[in-house]
Write an enzyme that holds these catalytic residues in place. Structure first.
Site, short mmCIF file in Angstrom:
data_model
loop_
_atom_site.label_atom_id
_atom_site.label_comp_id
_atom_site.label_asym_id
_atom_site.label_seq_id
_atom_site.Cartn_x
_atom_site.Cartn_y
_atom_site.Cartn_z
N ARG A 180 0.81 -1.23 0.00
CA ARG A 180 0.00 0.00 0.00
C ARG A 180 0.84 1.27 0.00
O ARG A 180 0.33 2.36 -0.21
CB ARG A 180 -0.96 -0.03 1.21
CG ARG A 180 -2.07 -1.05 1.08
CD ARG A 180 -2.78 -1.32 2.41
NE ARG A 180 -2.07 -2.32 3.22
CZ ARG A 180 -2.47 -2.74 4.42
NH1 ARG A 180 -3.57 -2.25 4.96
NH2 ARG A 180 -1.77 -3.63 5.10
N LYS B 201 8.65 -1.08 3.06
CA LYS B 201 7.90 -0.18 3.95
C LYS B 201 8.66 0.18 5.21
O LYS B 201 8.71 1.35 5.60
CB LYS B 201 6.57 -0.86 4.31
CG LYS B 201 5.81 -0.14 5.39
CD LYS B 201 4.40 -0.65 5.50
CE LYS B 201 4.28 -1.91 6.27
NZ LYS B 201 2.86 -2.27 6.51
#
Ligand code: UD1
Ligand code: CA
Length: 427
Positions: free
Chosen positions: A15, A22
């Site tokens: 995402r 991330k």
């Protein structure tokens, strides 16, 4: 009881829509995963395992540069088949360990050591097989929901994607931080399947399995949802930064610093600010900055690493200072760049002064001694020293040292051409 910690950091972070894993995204200049590592290390576990997978080498080398009180042992998860699968990769390392395993996600940087200690105590004193750190949020979107029975006991965790409409209404969420009886965890992990909407091996399924085997599961509810927030999107990354700045502002105000607008005080958690200093709006203070007491900073000031302001210093609007010491009571009131400089006490720096510290290859120092007065729009071409109580005429470009008490003038003499306008009209 002895305990170890296991941090999950193998995921890609889809995402984030990024080439960078991330957990390496910078949050106030440091990789996201550093925060939880640092917090866990503070608790002093016997060992910290860090599960890595997506771009494992990059994550490992980024973390080797970081100073940590307890070095993590890296565990490789070659394929990222879910949080349960991630924990399973540490099976061999854990098979002889009978203590507690504190499991945490690498993407929850805001958790405090105090809350983790509370969780550990609650888990141990309650004699639970597993304890989930939970919190209640207004908008639970994206989180796993805590399902309780009519007696209020936790029976399982249901992921958003697998939840019924009814379950989606639940506002108590899973933080992804848990304490487990290590051996029971390993036994239950052997029983989880990937039979869910995401086709993953969920760690969360262990809870349901423990309950089916009649083990007691605890839920330790923390009242501050910001502590457990996960970074899954760029929006959440920005939100986490805001929270850290706000926490810092609150801490400083409690310690006697005036902050006119805490929403625009971007002060790094590691920076120091003395009491009775006033921080005006829109001020950025990096890490490794020390501001004395009774100072004024801003509005619109940028204090970069290595800045040291003694007591009673004034740094005004549109001023940038880097790797420089500013002495007691000195003033840099407007539109200046001070880099690699040592400024004494009682110095006044006129508007638009620039230390020319970089020649394209190396950085050089500027020394401005006590009581000096630097006229507006001065360029100080480093290395250069301005003597005690010396003056510099406005608009000078200073390339040579100025002795104590001298006036340095380094600009061409002004010429006024009389009647110039009239003469031009005639021709
Ligand atoms: C997870 C929890 C959810 C909880 C939320 C809190 C599961 C199934 N869900 O969801 O209940 O509310 O965290 O933030 O556990 N990871 C691996 N290997 C993998 C998959 C993930 O190491 O194969 C790591 C990720 O890098 C991340 C952490 O595990 O640090 C959590 O994974 P993520 O995909 O963010 O889980 P969520 O969907 O947020
Ligand atoms: Ca997450």
């Amino acid at each position: 009881m002895e305990y170890r910690s296991l941090i999950l950091a193998a995921g890609k972070g889809t995402r984030m829509k990024s080439d960078l894993p991330k957990v390496l995204h910078p949050l106030l200049g440091r990789p996201v995963v550093n925060y939880i590592l640092q917090t866990v290390a503070q608790l002093g576990p016997e060992k910290i395992y860090l599960v890595i997978g997506h771009q494992a080498e990059l994550v490992q080398s980024a973390l080797e540069k970081v100073q940590l009180p307890v070095k993590p042992d890296f565990v490789l998860q070659r394929e990222q088949l879910g949080t349960g699968h991630a924990v399973m990769q540490a099976k061999e390392l854990l098979q002889d360990f009978s203590g507690i395993l504190l499991v945490l996600p690498g993407d929850a940087p805001l958790i405090s050591a105090a809350t983790l200690r509370g969780l550990l105590d609650y888990h141990q004193s309650g004699g639970y097989s597993a304890t989930i750190l939970t919190t209640v949020v207004d908008v639970p979107t994206g989180y796993g929901r805590i399902v309780r029975d009519s007696a209020g006991d936790v029976v399982g965790i249901v992921e958003e994607k697998d939840a019924s409409d009814q379950e989606r209404l639940i506002k108590e969420i899973n933080s992804s931080i848990y304490c487990f009886d290590t051996q029971l965890l390993l036994a239950c992990l052997g029983e989880i399947t990937a039979d869910n909407k995401q086709g993953e091996y969920y760690l969360t399924d262990v809870i349901k399995i423990l309950r089916q085997k009649d083990y007691q599961v605890g839920a330790y509810l923390t009242s501050d949802p910001t502590e457990v927030m996960g970074i899954n999107t760029r929006q959440e990354l920005a939100q986490a930064g805001k929270i850290l700045w706000r926490r810092k502002a609150d801490e400083l105000m409690s310690a006697g610093v005036t902050i006119l607008d805490p929403d625009t005080a971007y002060i790094h958690p590691e920076a120091q600010v003395g009491p009775d200093t006033i921080i005006y709006p829109a001020v950025v203070v990096a890490e490794d900055v020390v501001i004395g007491s009774g100072c004024q900073v801003g509005p619109f000031a940028y204090l970069r690493p290595g800045t040291r302001l003694a007591d009673g210093v004034k740094v005004g609007d549109f001023v940038e200072i880097k790797n420089s010491v500013v002495g007691h009571g000195s003033k840099v009131p407007h539109h200046s760049y001070i880099g690699d400089a040592v400024i004494g006490s009682g110095v006044n720096i006129g508007a638009g002064t620039i230390t020319c510290n970089y020649d394209g290859q190396k950085k050089s120092r500027t020394v401005i001694s006590d009581g000096a007065f630097i006229g507006s729009n001065t360029n100080l071409v480093a290395p250069v020293t301005v003597g005690e109580s010396a003056y510099i005429a406005a608009g000078s470009t200073i390339t040579k040292d100025i002795p104590d008490g001298a006036l340095g003038v380094a600009r061409s003499r002004q010429v006024n051409k009389e009647n110039w306008v009239a003469a031009r009209k005639k021709s």
